[in-house]
Design a protein around this motif. Structure first.
Motif, PDB file in Angstrom:
ATOM      1  N   GLU A 138      11.770 124.149 -84.350  1.00 10.48           N
ATOM      2  CA  GLU A 138      11.480 123.738 -82.982  1.00 10.48           C
ATOM      3  C   GLU A 138      11.987 122.316 -82.724  1.00 10.48           C
ATOM      4  OE1 GLU A 138       9.695 127.359 -82.194  1.00 10.48           O
ATOM      5  OE2 GLU A 138       9.972 125.721 -80.747  1.00 10.48           O
ATOM      6  N   SER A 196      -1.437 120.205 -74.878  1.00 11.36           N
ATOM      7  CA  SER A 196      -1.806 121.092 -75.978  1.00 11.36           C
ATOM      8  C   SER A 196      -2.827 120.480 -76.931  1.00 11.36           C
ATOM      9  CB  SER A 196      -0.558 121.503 -76.756  1.00 11.36           C
ATOM     10  OG  SER A 196       0.101 120.366 -77.267  1.00 11.36           O
ATOM     11  N   LYS A 239      -5.551 124.032 -85.103  1.00  9.67           N
ATOM     12  CA  LYS A 239      -5.098 125.411 -84.930  1.00  9.67           C
ATOM     13  C   LYS A 239      -3.825 125.627 -85.748  1.00  9.67           C
ATOM     14  CE  LYS A 239      -6.637 125.238 -80.103  1.00  9.67           C
ATOM     15  NZ  LYS A 239      -6.209 125.405 -78.690  1.00  9.67           N
ATOM     16  N   GLU A 296      -1.083 126.609 -84.779  1.00 10.78           N
ATOM     17  CA  GLU A 296       0.060 126.120 -84.000  1.00 10.78           C
ATOM     18  C   GLU A 296       0.213 124.602 -84.040  1.00 10.78           C
ATOM     19  OE1 GLU A 296      -2.362 128.214 -82.971  1.00 10.78           O
ATOM     20  OE2 GLU A 296      -2.878 127.853 -80.856  1.00 10.78           O
ATOM     21  N   ASP A 297      -0.739 123.900 -84.632  1.00 15.37           N
ATOM     22  CA  ASP A 297      -0.597 122.459 -84.847  1.00 15.37           C
ATOM     23  C   ASP A 297       0.223 122.153 -86.099  1.00 15.37           C
ATOM     24  OD1 ASP A 297      -4.006 122.118 -83.789  1.00 15.37           O
ATOM     25  OD2 ASP A 297      -2.208 121.625 -82.628  1.00 15.37           O
TER      26      ASP A 297
END
Length: 120
Positions: free
Chosen positions: A39, A59, A83, A85-86
């Protein structure tokens, strides 16, 4: 150029907390950014040079807290309710702008990054 160095990353479980540290000589506005595998690097949080004004990415708002101690030349990122996604490499950066600065292009001094991995 300011010497910037992060520490405090690690492997945690979802819902856990973790604090990142960053040392930087001098009183600068500073920020945290992160880059997940594959990313683009993204803004996480920023603080002005005094340490009184802050900005957060949507976020992480309400879960992360950025703060700094000019006396100890240290920047902190308290991360709660983590999370999966962190999960990313987290970078600390310093800018000569008064801050808080969101754009990574305004930061001239960067650390090497510290890995944060959140397992589900």
């Amino acid at each position: 150029q300011v010497q910037v160095e992060e520490s405090g990353g690690g492997l945690v479980q979802a819902g856990d907390s973790l604090t990142l540290f960053c040392t930087a000589s001098g009183g600068y506005a500073m920020g945290w950014f992160r880059q997940a595998l594959g990313e683009e690097r993204e803004f996480v949080a920023a603080i002005d040079w005094i340490g009184s004004n802050t900005r957060y990415a949507d976020s992480v708002k309400g879960r992360f807290t950025i703060s700094k101690s000019n006396a100890q030349n240290t920047l902190y990122l308290q991360m709660n309710s983590l999370k999966p996604e962190d999960t990313a490499v987290y970078y600390c950066a310093a800018t000569t702008k008064s801050g808080p600065v969101v754009s990574e292009h305004e930061y001239k001094s960067w650390g090497q990054g510290t890995q944060v991995t959140v397992s589900s």
